[in-house]
Design a protein around this motif. Structure first.
Motif, PDB file in Angstrom:
ATOM      1  N   SER A  44       1.306  -0.882   0.103  1.00  0.00           N
ATOM      2  CA  SER A  44      -0.213  -0.440   0.580  1.00  0.00           C
ATOM      3  C   SER A  44       1.067   1.367   0.400  1.00  0.00           C
ATOM      4  O   SER A  44       2.038   1.480   0.142  1.00  0.00           O
ATOM      5  N   LYS A  45       0.036   2.296   0.054  1.00  0.00           N
ATOM      6  CA  LYS A  45       1.190   3.784  -0.145  1.00  0.00           C
ATOM      7  C   LYS A  45       1.965   3.767   1.088  1.00  0.00           C
ATOM      8  O   LYS A  45       2.182   4.796   1.707  1.00  0.00           O
ATOM      9  N   PHE A  46       1.567   2.888   2.021  1.00  0.00           N
ATOM     10  CA  PHE A  46       1.891   3.362   3.085  1.00  0.00           C
ATOM     11  C   PHE A  46       3.468   1.891   3.455  1.00  0.00           C
ATOM     12  O   PHE A  46       4.280   1.766   4.538  1.00  0.00           O
ATOM     13  N   SER A  47       3.186   0.899   2.469  1.00  0.00           N
ATOM     14  CA  SER A  47       4.016   0.356   2.914  1.00  0.00           C
ATOM     15  C   SER A  47       5.852   0.568   2.246  1.00  0.00           C
ATOM     16  O   SER A  47       5.815   1.776   2.121  1.00  0.00           O
ATOM     17  N   LEU A  74      14.598  -2.126  -7.959  1.00  0.00           N
ATOM     18  CA  LEU A  74      13.147  -2.850  -7.407  1.00  0.00           C
ATOM     19  C   LEU A  74      12.352  -1.491  -6.484  1.00  0.00           C
ATOM     20  O   LEU A  74      10.734  -1.199  -6.473  1.00  0.00           O
ATOM     21  N   GLN A  75      13.180  -1.575  -5.868  1.00  0.00           N
ATOM     22  CA  GLN A  75      13.133   0.300  -5.128  1.00  0.00           C
ATOM     23  C   GLN A  75      12.390   0.678  -6.022  1.00  0.00           C
ATOM     24  O   GLN A  75      11.603   1.214  -5.538  1.00  0.00           O
ATOM     25  N   LYS A  76      13.271   1.249  -7.206  1.00  0.00           N
ATOM     26  CA  LYS A  76      12.537   2.608  -7.892  1.00  0.00           C
ATOM     27  C   LYS A  76      11.468   2.303  -8.301  1.00  0.00           C
ATOM     28  O   LYS A  76      10.031   2.648  -8.654  1.00  0.00           O
ATOM     29  N   LEU A  77      10.724   1.080  -8.501  1.00  0.00           N
ATOM     30  CA  LEU A  77       9.635   0.269  -8.905  1.00  0.00           C
ATOM     31  C   LEU A  77       8.407   0.877  -7.964  1.00  0.00           C
ATOM     32  O   LEU A  77       7.537   0.994  -8.705  1.00  0.00           O
ATOM     33  N   TYR A  78       9.376  -0.452  -6.742  1.00  0.00           N
ATOM     34  CA  TYR A  78       8.320   0.097  -5.501  1.00  0.00           C
ATOM     35  C   TYR A  78       7.425   1.542  -5.123  1.00  0.00           C
ATOM     36  O   TYR A  78       6.651   2.245  -4.671  1.00  0.00           O
ATOM     37  N   SER A  79       8.578   2.595  -5.407  1.00  0.00           N
ATOM     38  CA  SER A  79       8.074   4.042  -5.408  1.00  0.00           C
ATOM     39  C   SER A  79       7.681   4.062  -5.984  1.00  0.00           C
ATOM     40  O   SER A  79       6.923   4.970  -5.706  1.00  0.00           O
ATOM     41  N   LEU A  81       5.612   3.015  -7.792  1.00  0.00           N
ATOM     42  CA  LEU A  81       3.588   2.155  -7.345  1.00  0.00           C
ATOM     43  C   LEU A  81       3.262   2.974  -6.955  1.00  0.00           C
ATOM     44  O   LEU A  81       1.886   3.337  -6.254  1.00  0.00           O
ATOM     45  N   LYS A  82       4.448   3.361  -4.674  1.00  0.00           N
ATOM     46  CA  LYS A  82       3.710   3.762  -3.976  1.00  0.00           C
ATOM     47  C   LYS A  82       2.808   5.554  -4.005  1.00  0.00           C
ATOM     48  O   LYS A  82       2.027   5.414  -3.900  1.00  0.00           O
ATOM     49  N   GLY A  83       4.180   5.787  -4.925  1.00  0.00           N
ATOM     50  CA  GLY A  83       3.303   7.215  -5.095  1.00  0.00           C
ATOM     51  C   GLY A  83       1.935   7.595  -6.026  1.00  0.00           C
ATOM     52  O   GLY A  83       1.102   7.966  -6.160  1.00  0.00           O
ATOM     53  N   HIS A  84       2.118   6.107  -6.846  1.00  0.00           N
ATOM     54  CA  HIS A  84       0.613   6.141  -7.629  1.00  0.00           C
ATOM     55  C   HIS A  84      -0.361   5.459  -7.107  1.00  0.00           C
ATOM     56  O   HIS A  84      -1.713   6.187  -6.588  1.00  0.00           O
ATOM     57  N   LEU A  85      -0.011   5.518  -5.613  1.00  0.00           N
ATOM     58  CA  LEU A  85      -1.262   4.194  -4.698  1.00  0.00           C
ATOM     59  C   LEU A  85      -1.829   5.938  -3.689  1.00  0.00           C
ATOM     60  O   LEU A  85      -2.507   5.965  -3.687  1.00  0.00           O
ATOM     61  N   GLY A  86      -1.086   6.856  -3.893  1.00  0.00           N
ATOM     62  CA  GLY A  86      -0.603   7.102  -3.183  1.00  0.00           C
ATOM     63  C   GLY A  86      -1.619   8.756  -4.394  1.00  0.00           C
ATOM     64  O   GLY A  86      -1.021   9.591  -3.453  1.00  0.00           O
ATOM     65  N   GLY A  87      -1.716   8.632  -4.890  1.00  0.00           N
ATOM     66  CA  GLY A  87      -1.888   9.718  -6.088  1.00  0.00           C
ATOM     67  C   GLY A  87      -1.281  11.028  -7.121  1.00  0.00           C
ATOM     68  O   GLY A  87      -2.195  11.135  -7.153  1.00  0.00           O
ATOM     69  N   LEU A  90       3.307  10.158 -12.204  1.00  0.00           N
ATOM     70  CA  LEU A  90       4.249   9.353 -12.742  1.00  0.00           C
ATOM     71  C   LEU A  90       5.586  10.423 -12.831  1.00  0.00           C
ATOM     72  O   LEU A  90       6.432  10.438 -11.694  1.00  0.00           O
ATOM     73  N   ALA A  91       5.018  11.564 -13.301  1.00  0.00           N
ATOM     74  CA  ALA A  91       6.451  12.484 -13.510  1.00  0.00           C
ATOM     75  C   ALA A  91       6.222  12.743 -11.848  1.00  0.00           C
ATOM     76  O   ALA A  91       7.932  13.196 -11.408  1.00  0.00           O
ATOM     77  N   GLU A  92       5.766  13.345 -11.162  1.00  0.00           N
ATOM     78  CA  GLU A  92       5.878  14.117  -9.367  1.00  0.00           C
ATOM     79  C   GLU A  92       7.095  12.695  -8.896  1.00  0.00           C
ATOM     80  O   GLU A  92       7.948  12.485  -7.858  1.00  0.00           O
ATOM     81  N   SER A  93       6.108  11.323  -8.994  1.00  0.00           N
ATOM     82  CA  SER A  93       6.934  10.049  -8.175  1.00  0.00           C
ATOM     83  C   SER A  93       8.360  10.029  -8.538  1.00  0.00           C
ATOM     84  O   SER A  93       9.010  10.167  -7.377  1.00  0.00           O
ATOM     85  N   LEU A  94       8.622   9.925  -9.933  1.00  0.00           N
ATOM     86  CA  LEU A  94       9.413  10.400 -10.566  1.00  0.00           C
ATOM     87  C   LEU A  94      10.919  10.972 -10.169  1.00  0.00           C
ATOM     88  O   LEU A  94      12.031  11.661  -9.739  1.00  0.00           O
TER      89      LEU A  94
END
Length: 167
Positions: A44-47, A74-79, A81-87, A90-94
């Motif tokens: 989840s976004k808290f993981s 892999l951490q980057k991919l999860y991060s 996903l986490k950003g995505h779950l947090g709304g 993609l640009a913001e997460s990257l």
């Protein structure tokens, strides 16, 4: 003795819907390029991304395939996903990830706690590795590719994990 890698990781990406990490790899024994889908569960976004990455990398079913993929990737991919779950977009997460990725040359490393220090070390190792490996290295792993399946492509994102379908 270290076993020779049977699977050569080519590209690693994240699919948001359903959440899964997708690996495109080459199977040396059959000389075929295949795709492996690793569903992301209980995330989840808290993981914690580093924990999730370690669990995936050490997962007995995926271990052999992920040998050529760094924990950091892999951490980057999860991060993402986490950003995505947090709304986040993609640009913001990257962008966020990129900021965390950058070593501040002015920073006093002596003041960091172990966890932060380890993080910096792994970033440095990663940067070193990235610069050391040339694109034609057989084990060069491309950076993250992020696929956004639009609705009409969702079916194509739901392959059976075990089938190891050829591309």
């Amino acid at each position: 003795a270290r076993t020779v890698m049977t699977y050569i990781a080519k590209k690693c990406g994240i699919c948001f819907q359903p959440p899964s990490i997708i690996l495109i790899y080459k199977d040396k024994s059959k000389d075929k390029t295949r795709q492996r889908i690793m569903p992301v569960r209980n995330f989840s976004k808290f993981s914690d991304c580093s924990m999730a990455a370690e669990q995936l990398k050490n997962n007995s079913r995926h271990k052999a395939y992920l040998e050529g993929v760094s924990l950091h990737q892999l951490q980057k991919l999860y991060s993402l996903l986490k950003g995505h779950l947090g709304g986040e977009s993609l640009a913001e997460s990257l962008e966020k990830f990129h900021q965390e990725e950058t070593i501040d040359p002015e920073e006093d490393m002596n003041k960091l706690d172990d966890k932060e220090l380890d993080k910096r070390k792994s970033i440095m190792d990663e940067l070193f590795e990235k610069n050391r490996k040339k694109k034609d290295d057989p084990d060069f792993v491309y950076d993250i590719e992020v696929e956004f399946p639009q609705d009409e492509q969702l079916e194509s994102c739901g392959w059976d994990v075990e089938s190891g379908e050829e591309i």
